[in-house]
Design a protein around this motif. Structure first.
Motif, short mmCIF file in Angstrom:
data_model
loop_
_atom_site.label_atom_id
_atom_site.label_comp_id
_atom_site.label_asym_id
_atom_site.label_seq_id
_atom_site.Cartn_x
_atom_site.Cartn_y
_atom_site.Cartn_z
N GLY A 248 -8.67 11.05 8.17
CA GLY A 248 -9.60 9.78 8.08
C GLY A 248 -10.19 9.77 6.63
O GLY A 248 -9.93 8.49 6.00
N ASP A 249 -10.52 10.80 5.71
CA ASP A 249 -10.64 10.50 4.56
C ASP A 249 -9.75 10.21 3.64
O ASP A 249 -9.86 9.48 2.77
CB ASP A 249 -11.27 12.12 3.95
CG ASP A 249 -12.46 12.55 4.66
OD1 ASP A 249 -13.18 11.79 5.33
OD2 ASP A 249 -12.65 13.92 4.52
N TYR B 49 0.92 -1.18 -0.13
CA TYR B 49 -0.01 0.00 0.00
C TYR B 49 0.79 1.27 0.12
O TYR B 49 0.41 2.40 -0.13
CB TYR B 49 -0.82 0.11 1.16
CG TYR B 49 -0.37 -0.22 2.58
CD1 TYR B 49 0.50 0.83 3.24
CD2 TYR B 49 -0.31 -1.44 3.11
CE1 TYR B 49 0.89 0.62 4.41
CE2 TYR B 49 0.11 -1.79 4.30
CZ TYR B 49 0.99 -0.55 4.94
OH TYR B 49 1.48 -0.82 6.23
N ALA C 291 -7.36 8.44 4.50
CA ALA C 291 -6.90 6.93 4.79
C ALA C 291 -7.93 6.07 3.89
O ALA C 291 -7.67 5.01 3.45
CB ALA C 291 -7.23 6.62 6.26
N GLN C 292 -9.13 6.42 3.87
CA GLN C 292 -10.23 5.84 2.93
C GLN C 292 -9.72 5.53 1.51
O GLN C 292 -9.89 4.56 0.97
CB GLN C 292 -11.69 6.29 2.92
CG GLN C 292 -12.29 6.15 4.40
CD GLN C 292 -12.33 4.88 5.14
OE1 GLN C 292 -12.98 4.19 4.29
NE2 GLN C 292 -12.27 4.73 6.33
N VAL C 293 -9.24 6.68 1.08
CA VAL C 293 -8.75 6.72 -0.31
C VAL C 293 -7.50 5.70 -0.59
O VAL C 293 -7.47 5.03 -1.57
CB VAL C 293 -8.25 8.06 -0.93
CG1 VAL C 293 -7.71 8.04 -2.16
CG2 VAL C 293 -9.41 9.07 -0.77
N TRP C 294 -6.44 5.76 0.44
CA TRP C 294 -5.26 5.03 0.22
C TRP C 294 -5.37 3.48 0.69
O TRP C 294 -4.63 2.70 0.21
CB TRP C 294 -4.01 5.65 1.25
CG TRP C 294 -3.58 6.89 0.68
CD1 TRP C 294 -3.79 8.11 0.99
CD2 TRP C 294 -2.73 7.03 -0.50
NE1 TRP C 294 -3.23 8.99 0.34
CE2 TRP C 294 -2.44 8.40 -0.70
CE3 TRP C 294 -2.15 6.20 -1.52
CZ2 TRP C 294 -1.75 8.87 -1.74
CZ3 TRP C 294 -1.26 6.75 -2.41
CH2 TRP C 294 -0.96 7.99 -2.54
N HIS C 295 -6.44 3.15 1.45
CA HIS C 295 -6.69 1.94 1.86
C HIS C 295 -5.70 1.20 2.28
O HIS C 295 -4.94 0.46 1.69
CB HIS C 295 -7.39 1.08 0.57
CG HIS C 295 -7.87 -0.53 1.15
ND1 HIS C 295 -8.62 -0.52 2.03
CD2 HIS C 295 -7.42 -1.71 0.77
CE1 HIS C 295 -8.88 -1.86 2.09
NE2 HIS C 295 -7.92 -2.60 1.44
N ARG C 296 -5.23 1.57 3.69
CA ARG C 296 -4.27 1.01 4.43
C ARG C 296 -4.77 0.17 5.60
O ARG C 296 -5.03 0.47 6.69
CB ARG C 296 -3.24 2.18 4.96
CG ARG C 296 -2.80 3.01 3.64
CD ARG C 296 -2.12 4.39 4.27
NE ARG C 296 -1.74 5.13 3.39
CZ ARG C 296 -1.44 6.31 3.66
NH1 ARG C 296 -1.52 7.18 4.60
NH2 ARG C 296 -0.95 7.30 2.34
N PRO C 297 -4.95 -1.31 5.08
CA PRO C 297 -5.55 -1.91 6.33
C PRO C 297 -5.22 -2.21 7.71
O PRO C 297 -3.55 -2.32 7.61
CB PRO C 297 -5.89 -3.51 5.62
CG PRO C 297 -4.65 -3.27 4.55
CD PRO C 297 -4.58 -2.03 3.92
N ARG D 65 -9.98 14.98 10.75
CA ARG D 65 -11.21 14.46 9.81
C ARG D 65 -10.48 14.19 8.31
O ARG D 65 -11.04 13.24 7.54
CB ARG D 65 -12.52 15.43 9.59
CG ARG D 65 -13.53 15.19 8.71
CD ARG D 65 -14.65 16.16 8.75
NE ARG D 65 -14.03 17.50 8.70
CZ ARG D 65 -13.80 18.11 7.39
NH1 ARG D 65 -14.00 17.32 6.29
NH2 ARG D 65 -13.48 19.48 7.46
#
Length: 451
Positions: free
Chosen positions: A328-329, A45, A331-337, A325
């Motif tokens: 957090g947005d 990622y 993090a959703q885009v980069w998708h770091r599980p 905030r």
């Protein structure tokens, strides 16, 4: 049969395997980076880009710096280490395809940080700070998730130096970074009560790959902020020096004006206070000392933010909430599980350290039962509190990905216990450890791009 160190202290043969394992474990990933093996340059990622620069020049430079490290050790002085880091910082930049022009180009590049770009848009400071939290969503890059300190830094340089601001602001950052060498020396000597341990820490710090290869940027400088904060806190909370409590509060204010990530150092301050009380012979006195330090420093911190708000209208809490905030947005885009970052973020952090300090810490942990009781009280407090802070940041997932860069401010917590372990090694093995670390530095500098 026992062998002896050059200083006459016995070295059990049983220590040999541990030292060999530590060095081979660090040498292996460095070789994988040298041959550009996928997977060793970061997680899926967030992988750092491989580049094809010739490694021989970097190896020659690393060898020359190794001579400075030997000089420092023989003379028992920190000055050659400061010179070594300064030489590495400017040499590594000059070896890029842009040469020294890379200093200004990296500062100006909006895709790298964007602080300089946002500073160039300012027409005044008062309104900018008053509405800072509302302006954040319209900014680009790293500025969206950071306080205004870096922007104001570049704005001041732009007013002072005009078109040359990018160059000289970058040079100033690199020079300021070298302050970390004497700082970690002073901190380690204070905690370990041993000059050679302090030299081991300063020497490791001078050639730490993440600090050298990511300059000019603010992230390496954040590690210097951490050193200053930890030094001030230990002087206040462990020694009862009230003036240092005030310095600690003021320093934390300055640090938080540049990066919200410094809030995570609260874990270190709390854990060290708990350990101080728990390990002290006079727990009541220790509790009063740490409570007084925290109260005084906290009052200074709160007062600084209150004064900043009253004078400029800057609302740090609102800026923090907005940045969280936006983070957090992203993090959703980069998708770091989370399941992946728990391991890979630690690996990326180890990469920036050149792997050797990590192996030293593991070796120190393996031998902690035999050494714990003989360590100074301050070291028994600070070392485990620092390592626990790294694990807390990792397990909470607060700062995911890019940790070779983003977690640089946590590197002091790794180097301190690593230096304690390195101090226990005989001179020949110690030189071998620095040889592997310098090799890792050369390979990372030649083969990876952290920008």
């Amino acid at each position: 049969m026992k062998r002896t160190r050059s200083r006459g202290r016995p070295l059990p043969d049983s220590q040999r395997p541990r030292q060999i394992i530590v060095l081979l474990a660090a040498l292996f990933p460095a070789l994988m980076i040298l041959f550009q093996v996928t997977g060793f340059n970061g997680p899926t990622y967030w992988r750092w880009r491989y580049v094809d620069q010739a490694v021989d020049v970097y190896l020659v430079l690393a060898a020359a710096v190794g001579g400075l490290l030997l000089w420092a050790w023989r003379r028992q002085t920190v000055l050659p280490l400061l010179l070594a880091q300064g030489a590495l910082l400017f040499s590594f930049v000059s070896l890029s395809h842009e040469g020294l022009d890379a200093i200004s180009s990296r500062i100006r590049n909006p895709d790298i940080t964007s602080y300089y770009t946002e500073a160039s848009k300012l027409h005044g400071v008062a309104g900018f700070l008053r509405d800072y939290d509302q302006r954040l969503p319209a900014m680009q890059g790293h500025t969206q998730t950071h306080p205004p300190g870096a922007i104001l830094y570049f704005y001041a340089w732009q007013r002072l130096a005009g078109d040359a601001a990018a160059l000289w602001s970058g040079v100033a950052l690199m020079l300021a970074l070298t302050l970390g060498v004497p700082l970690i020396y002073l901190l380690t000597e204070r905690l370990a009560k041993d000059r050679e341990t302090a030299l081991a820490a300063a020497a490791s710090w001078a050639v730490l790959p993440g600090l050298v290869t990511i300059a000019p940027a603010f992230d390496p400088l954040y590690a210097v902020f951490t050193l200053a904060l930890v030094y001030a806190w230990t002087r206040a909370a462990l020694e009862g020096a009230r003036v240092w409590a005030a310095v600690w509060g003021a320093a934390w204010f300055v640090a938080l004006c540049f990066a919200h990530s410094f809030l995570t150092l609260g874990a270190f301050f709390v854990l060290s206070a708990v350990l101080d009380v728990g390990l002290s012979n006079d727990r009541g006195a220790a509790l009063r000392r740490t409570a007084t330090s925290a109260a005084l420093g906290g009052a200074v911190l709160a007062g600084c933010f209150a004064a900043a708000g009253a004078l400029t209208g800057y609302n740090h809490l609102a800026a923090l909430c907005t940045s969280m905030r936006l983070q957090g947005d992203l993090a959703q885009v980069w998708h770091r599980p989370y399941s992946s970052t728990v391991f890979w973020d630690l690996y990326d952090f180890s990469l920036a350290a050149g792997w050797v300090p990590v192996g030293l810490v593991v070796a120190a942990a393996a031998a902690w039962r035999s050494r714990w009781a003989g360590l100074p009280h301050a070291l028994r407090v600070a070392a485990p509190a620092g390592l626990a802070t790294i694990l807390i940041v990792d397990l909470t997932g607060l700062l995911r990905a890019e940790t070779a860069r983003v977690w640089l401010f946590l590197q002091p917590f790794l180097i301190l216990p690593a230096a304690v372990e390195l101090r226990s090694w005989p001179p020949a093995w110690r030189r071998a450890a620095f040889g592997v670390l310098l090799f890792a530095l050369a390979v990372i500098g030649a083969r990876l791009a952290f920008i």
